[in-house]
Design a protein around this motif. Sequence first.
Motif, PDB file in Angstrom:
ATOM      1  N   ILE A 148      27.732  53.398   1.414  1.00  0.00           N
ATOM      2  CA  ILE A 148      28.007  54.781   1.397  1.00  0.00           C
ATOM      3  C   ILE A 148      27.257  55.423   0.131  1.00  0.00           C
ATOM      4  O   ILE A 148      27.176  54.850  -0.848  1.00  0.00           O
ATOM      5  CB  ILE A 148      29.689  55.003   0.930  1.00  0.00           C
ATOM      6  N   THR A 149      26.743  56.538   0.577  1.00  0.00           N
ATOM      7  CA  THR A 149      25.874  57.182  -0.429  1.00  0.00           C
ATOM      8  C   THR A 149      26.603  58.619  -0.841  1.00  0.00           C
ATOM      9  O   THR A 149      26.575  59.319   0.139  1.00  0.00           O
ATOM     10  CB  THR A 149      24.402  57.483   0.094  1.00  0.00           C
ATOM     11  N   GLU A 150      26.696  59.112  -1.976  1.00  0.00           N
ATOM     12  CA  GLU A 150      27.063  60.507  -2.179  1.00  0.00           C
ATOM     13  C   GLU A 150      25.634  61.051  -2.307  1.00  0.00           C
ATOM     14  O   GLU A 150      24.767  60.800  -2.909  1.00  0.00           O
ATOM     15  CB  GLU A 150      27.787  60.539  -3.717  1.00  0.00           C
ATOM     16  N   LEU A 151      25.782  62.133  -1.517  1.00  0.00           N
ATOM     17  CA  LEU A 151      24.281  62.895  -1.302  1.00  0.00           C
ATOM     18  C   LEU A 151      24.318  63.871  -2.227  1.00  0.00           C
ATOM     19  O   LEU A 151      25.565  64.554  -2.746  1.00  0.00           O
ATOM     20  CB  LEU A 151      24.444  63.558   0.058  1.00  0.00           C
ATOM     21  N   SER A 152      23.072  64.258  -2.993  1.00  0.00           N
ATOM     22  CA  SER A 152      22.862  65.100  -4.037  1.00  0.00           C
ATOM     23  C   SER A 152      21.400  65.577  -3.536  1.00  0.00           C
ATOM     24  O   SER A 152      20.726  65.197  -3.052  1.00  0.00           O
ATOM     25  CB  SER A 152      22.994  64.420  -5.493  1.00  0.00           C
TER      26      SER A 152
END
Length: 168
Positions: A148-152
């Motif tokens: 899981i990647t928190e998008l920014s």
Amino acid sequence: MTQTDKTYKQNPKLNLLFGFYGSKVPTKQDKFKPLEGVVYDEENDTVLDNIYVKKPVSDAVESFNKVMEDIITNKYESFFFEKPKEIEVVLSISCNKRRFYEVDVDNLAKCVLDSLKGLLFEDDSQVTGLICYKHVNDKGMNSILIGITELSPKNKGFIGDISLFSEV
């Protein structure tokens, strides 16, 4: 033959990477069964297609959800992505050859996302990118890896780096 030790490190684009072996990923396909329906009139009987009824949650789905809950609450509880955070999910699902041809990749992904809802993110509407790969494990083992990647603006995830076209 000697065994060599190997060291692996998590891709820096991922905030979280975990998984487990030995439990197959069930599908939501298991939750619905077709109904046989016929409309009777004076001249013709019409068979109704594509009518399904929801079955009770299968033991496999409940068991899988429990495994996910145990793993996340014991090790990854601090990784909760609240709204409005957007995330990208990467799934790698291994199975035996027979299972590979029985299940649809989108149904596998849906089951995994449903199991993560409320544990790692509030709602799967936060998932703006999904990469799901199913493959046959050479040893016939079932396994799953979840990233899981928190998008920014700084981390656009894996999909954010994909370009399907370019300027000529």
